[in-house]
Design an enzyme around this catalytic site. Structure first.
Site, PDB file in Angstrom:
ATOM      1  N   GLY A  85       0.861  -1.179   0.000  1.00  0.00           N
ATOM      2  CA  GLY A  85       0.000   0.000   0.000  1.00  0.00           C
ATOM      3  C   GLY A  85       0.889   1.218   0.000  1.00  0.00           C
ATOM      4  O   GLY A  85       1.862   1.274  -0.747  1.00  0.00           O
ATOM      5  N   SER A 117       5.699  -5.218  -1.257  1.00  0.00           N
ATOM      6  CA  SER A 117       5.657  -3.810  -1.638  1.00  0.00           C
ATOM      7  C   SER A 117       6.043  -2.916  -0.450  1.00  0.00           C
ATOM      8  O   SER A 117       7.198  -2.913  -0.036  1.00  0.00           O
ATOM      9  CB  SER A 117       4.266  -3.476  -2.178  1.00  0.00           C
ATOM     10  N   ALA A 118       5.108  -2.176   0.133  1.00  0.00           N
ATOM     11  CA  ALA A 118       5.426  -1.319   1.271  1.00  0.00           C
ATOM     12  C   ALA A 118       5.997  -2.123   2.437  1.00  0.00           C
ATOM     13  O   ALA A 118       6.898  -1.660   3.142  1.00  0.00           O
ATOM     14  CB  ALA A 118       4.178  -0.564   1.722  1.00  0.00           C
ATOM     15  N   HIS A 154       8.849  -3.248  -7.027  1.00  0.00           N
ATOM     16  CA  HIS A 154       8.180  -2.744  -8.239  1.00  0.00           C
ATOM     17  C   HIS A 154       9.171  -2.047  -9.165  1.00  0.00           C
ATOM     18  O   HIS A 154       8.793  -1.118  -9.892  1.00  0.00           O
ATOM     19  CB  HIS A 154       7.059  -1.753  -7.915  1.00  0.00           C
ATOM     20  N   GLU A 189       8.799  -6.864 -10.819  1.00  0.00           N
ATOM     21  CA  GLU A 189       7.525  -7.516 -10.532  1.00  0.00           C
ATOM     22  C   GLU A 189       7.649  -9.039 -10.670  1.00  0.00           C
ATOM     23  O   GLU A 189       8.277  -9.531 -11.611  1.00  0.00           O
ATOM     24  CB  GLU A 189       6.436  -7.019 -11.489  1.00  0.00           C
TER      25      GLU A 189
END
Length: 245
Positions: A85, A117-118, A154, A189
């Site tokens: 997020g 991700s985060a 990413h 990715e």
């Protein structure tokens, strides 16, 4: 420490965690999962999404936000997953709740830590190499410091056919290195970094047209270096922040 740091939680055309599910389940090894949903606003819906993805395997998922005492919940957790997020919102929330140090301590003591991700961003020393907009203002950019280098999930390669004239990801990371002497691991990715028993390995398969490999290392004074498999040498990094070249 045992870390599984995913670049992303969803590949194009697949379900949530589907591209890494076998690796995730092997990593969890039957442990119940404490999910940290603070990178998104709707904690209940986010936790339900993770629970639904792991339900077929029988993995029990509990949202950390549901606990009356989040610190105590971290102390009794069997494994933790910090979802993706907004990295600034995630770090700010963990800081305000006083959870950064307790979480880092438990992971260093052996609590399996999975991020996406985060959640992968905050496993590094700082969030200075996140791609996210600073929608919240944490007290500091310092993160969990589970690995002694920076992470850029990413990671996107520049498209040579694009007419967009803005900065590429590589240019932004080069700017970071002009001010900081700390390697950055760019995870494309579909890939992840696994750390266990003092070793670090890149896993997964990069998706997207033109991706030359799963990951790339950026370091001051060196050309970007494609990496795959064993990247344990990064664990010996001596980071230096705020030292302009």
């Amino acid at each position: 420490m045992r870390l599984l740091l995913l670049s992303n939680s969803t590949n194009h055309g697949t379900g949530y965690l589907e591209h890494a599910l076998e690796t995730v389940l092997t990593f969890l090894d039957g442990a119940a999962l404490t999910f940290v949903p603070y990178a998104l606003a709707d904690h209940d819906a986010y936790t339900a999404k993770v629970a639904a993805a792991l339900a077929p395997s029988g993995t029990r998922v509990t949202g950390l936000h549901e606990a009356a005492d989040p610190r105590a919940e971290i102390e009794r957790a069997e494994a933790v997953f910090v979802g993706g997020g907004n990295t600034f919102r995630l770090l700010d929330t963990l800081g305000r709740l006083g959870l950064l140090a307790p979480l880092a301590d438990r992971v260093r003591d052996g609590l399996p830590y999975m991020g996406a991700s985060a959640g992968t961003n905050i496993a590094g020393l700082t969030i200075r190499t996140t791609n996210d907009m600073p929608i919240a203002q944490p007290a500091s950019f310092e993160a969990l410091g589970l690995v002694p280098f920076q992470l850029n999930p990413h990671f996107l390669d520049a498209d040579p056919t694009s007419t967009h004239r803005g900065e590429t990801r590589e240019q932004r990371l080069a700017e970071f290195l002009e001010v900081n002497d700390v390697p950055v691991l760019g995870l494309r990715e579909g890939t992840w970094l696994a750390v266990q028993d003092g070793a670090a390995r890149i896993g997964g398969s990069a998706v997207g047209a033109g991706a030359p490999g799963p990951a790339v290392v950026f370091a001051r004074g060196a050309a970007p270096r494609e990496v795959s498999g064993d990247v344990s040498e990064l664990l010996g990094t001596t980071p230096r922040f705020d030292v302009p070249a």
